[in-house]
Write an enzyme that holds these catalytic residues in place. Structure first.
Site, PDB file in Angstrom:
ATOM      1  N   TRP A 169     -30.380  20.627 -23.553  1.00 30.71           N
ATOM      2  CA  TRP A 169     -30.516  20.664 -22.089  1.00 30.71           C
ATOM      3  C   TRP A 169     -32.017  20.675 -21.776  1.00 30.71           C
ATOM      4  O   TRP A 169     -32.745  21.528 -22.293  1.00 30.71           O
ATOM      5  CB  TRP A 169     -29.843  21.938 -21.578  1.00 30.71           C
ATOM      6  CG  TRP A 169     -29.893  22.160 -20.103  1.00 30.71           C
ATOM      7  CD1 TRP A 169     -29.592  21.265 -19.117  1.00 30.71           C
ATOM      8  CD2 TRP A 169     -30.246  23.383 -19.443  1.00 30.71           C
ATOM      9  NE1 TRP A 169     -29.733  21.854 -17.895  1.00 30.71           N
ATOM     10  CE2 TRP A 169     -30.136  23.151 -18.063  1.00 30.71           C
ATOM     11  CE3 TRP A 169     -30.640  24.645 -19.879  1.00 30.71           C
ATOM     12  CZ2 TRP A 169     -30.396  24.131 -17.107  1.00 30.71           C
ATOM     13  CZ3 TRP A 169     -30.905  25.630 -18.945  1.00 30.71           C
ATOM     14  CH2 TRP A 169     -30.774  25.374 -17.566  1.00 30.71           C
ATOM     15  N   ASP A 250     -26.493  30.176 -25.898  1.00 28.53           N
ATOM     16  CA  ASP A 250     -26.457  29.791 -24.488  1.00 28.53           C
ATOM     17  C   ASP A 250     -25.116  29.134 -24.186  1.00 28.53           C
ATOM     18  O   ASP A 250     -24.850  28.002 -24.602  1.00 28.53           O
ATOM     19  CB  ASP A 250     -27.616  28.828 -24.186  1.00 28.53           C
ATOM     20  CG  ASP A 250     -27.659  28.479 -22.697  1.00 28.53           C
ATOM     21  OD1 ASP A 250     -26.937  29.123 -21.912  1.00 28.53           O
ATOM     22  OD2 ASP A 250     -28.424  27.558 -22.323  1.00 28.53           O
ATOM     23  N   LYS A 286     -20.087  26.467 -13.910  1.00 26.62           N
ATOM     24  CA  LYS A 286     -19.128  25.396 -14.213  1.00 26.62           C
ATOM     25  C   LYS A 286     -17.699  25.909 -14.223  1.00 26.62           C
ATOM     26  O   LYS A 286     -16.817  25.327 -13.624  1.00 26.62           O
ATOM     27  CB  LYS A 286     -19.425  24.761 -15.569  1.00 26.62           C
ATOM     28  CG  LYS A 286     -20.872  24.700 -15.953  1.00 26.62           C
ATOM     29  CD  LYS A 286     -21.591  23.549 -15.311  1.00 26.62           C
ATOM     30  CE  LYS A 286     -23.060  23.617 -15.682  1.00 26.62           C
ATOM     31  NZ  LYS A 286     -23.799  22.460 -15.296  1.00 26.62           N
TER      32      LYS A 286
END
Ligand code: LMR
Length: 443
Positions: A169, A250, A286
């Site tokens: 990311w 993460d 999300k």
């Protein structure tokens, strides 16, 4: 697009232009500098690629444009989806006569952080039972990564180095470098097979100096959609234990990869069972569709040991100071919604249904895309479309092909060839497949 949508988009774009670009006519008179921050010291930075892509999509007036950029769930009509359970929880909170808008404690809403901890570490986690975990509510997953990075920068014995997957990311790089943590990378994606480069990953991790931080995505890897298997996680943990490496986990997509919350946190549970000291970043953007509400958490787990409870208390006390100086205390509303659901068995069951709706639709779109590409006999192999998992697929399209996708076909995807699968639906999947077919054949 309706004319109402169009004018909303135009107004939004104008607003972004005003906010994003200072009006140079107000910058002072000729000959005097309006700032002490010269161009050498503070050069013009590039626009954030992902948010820039989002703005470019909004500006595009083509009626068949396709948004596969930012990782945000869309329904089959390409619209944001407010989860059924979120609507219910929201209504309950709003109608509660005791609701107020006071500050939360520095560590956040206790009933939220405790439920979030159970969810991500697992309800039977030895770390929870033995009082070895401390949890802080953060400004979504980004805030959690930042808090963890800041803690490592400030309290590591020597300057820490974090190993990030290649690719990862994009924001990981910025967050760690902003706080002065060295960055290295480990191989992750095999361009040939479009799957995991496990040998490359393991051998780089093996060669990392003792004490290094290894950032891992426990499920639904962003941007590749490629996850290690359970056996591979076990091998990664074994190597990291031997070398005394620090896992920085993460997790932004629990429940979004397989649709099962307890399968998606396997890696986290395994690392804890192996007795690591580690940290976990958790996002509810999300899996609750609470993108703009910025609900997330940061968890620190110390290794088993006689001083475990004291050590975690000491670490938490420093995290509290970092949190206070950065955000004082976290935003309340999104955490209240998540907390309501996490602490109510009926709402929780409804949430699991909603998660299956989202992950199920994404899986259907993977199948539909693969089948369209097969029908078109698009050159190359496309098995990775269905074997990758979670929100994203790493298509393998080159930067030049991605440019063509945008310029010729009005399809918006990140330069590295990533698509957000949630942007596909039964109305646009064929259009998208044809566009891919065209750029693959004609580039
Ligand atoms: C993404 O990767 O698209 C999301 O995680 C959104 C973001 O903040 O980058």
């Amino acid at each position: 697009m309706s004319s109402k949508d169009e004018s909303t988009n135009q107004a939004q774009t104008r607003l972004e232009q005003v906010q994003g670009h200072t009006n140079s006519s107000n910058m002072g008179s000729v000959g005097t500098s309006a700032t002490h921050f010269s161009e050498d010291a503070c050069p013009q930075a590039a626009e954030d690629p992902l948010f820039g892509l989002m703005a470019a999509y909004r500006r595009d007036t083509f009626d068949k444009k396709v948004d596969l950029g930012i990782g945000a769930y869309r329904d089959n009509n390409a619209k944001p989806w407010v989860l059924t359970v979120v609507k219910k929880a929201d209504a309950l909170i709003r109608d509660d006569p005791n609701l107020n808008h006071e500050y939360l404690p520095i560590a956040g809403l206790p009933e939220f952080t405790l439920a979030a901890q159970k969810l991500i570490l697992g309800p039977d986690s030895p770390a929870i039972k033995e009082g070895r975990a401390a949890s802080f509510q953060t400004v979504s997953g980004t805030g959690a990564v930042h808090l963890g990075a800041l803690f490592l920068a400030k309290f590591s014995k020597s300057q820490p180095t974090v190993y990030l997957s290649s690719p990862t990311w994009a924001n990981h790089n910025q967050i760690f470098s902003n706080v002065g943590v060295n960055i290295k990378s480990y191989p992750y994606f095999d361009k040939k097979t479009k799957m995991l480069d496990f040998d490359g990953m393991l051998s780089t991790i093996k060669s990392a100096p003792t004490g290094s931080v290894i950032l891992l995505h426990p499920c639904a890897h962003n941007p590749t959609g490629v996850d290690p298997t359970k056996e591979q996680w076990q091998q990664i943990a074994k190597v990291m234990k031997e070398k005394d490496l620090f896992p920085f986990l993460d997790c932004a997509y629990q429940g979004f990869a397989t649709g099962s919350l307890s399968q998606d946190n396997y890696a986290i549970r395994h690392f804890i069972e192996q007795g690591f000291e580690l940290c976990v970043c958790q996002s509810f953007a999300k899996n609750f569709g609470l993108y703009g509400q910025r609900a997330g958490a940061f968890h620190w787990v110390v290794a088993p040991g006689s001083d475990g409870a004291d050590a975690v208390k000491r670490i938490a006390s420093q995290l509290a100071i970092l949190q206070r100086s950065e955000i004082s205390n976290p935003p309340a509303y999104g955490a209240r919604i998540a907390s309501k659901v996490l602490n109510d068995p009926e709402l929780f069951a409804q949430w699991e249904d909603d998660l299956r709706t989202m992950s199920g639709r994404i899986i259907e779109m993977r199948k539909a895309l693969k089948s369209e590409l097969d029908k078109l006999e698009t050159p190359g192999t496309w098995d990775h479309v269905t074997s990758q998992i979670g929100m994203f697929s790493f298509t393998g399209l080159s930067e030049a092909q991605v440019k063509q996708m945008q310029e010729k076909h009005h399809v918006y995807m990140t330069k590295n060839g990533r698509i957000s699968m949630a942007g596909l639906n039964t109305n646009n999947v064929q259009y998208f497949a044809k566009a891919v077919d065209d750029v693959v054949r004609n580039s």
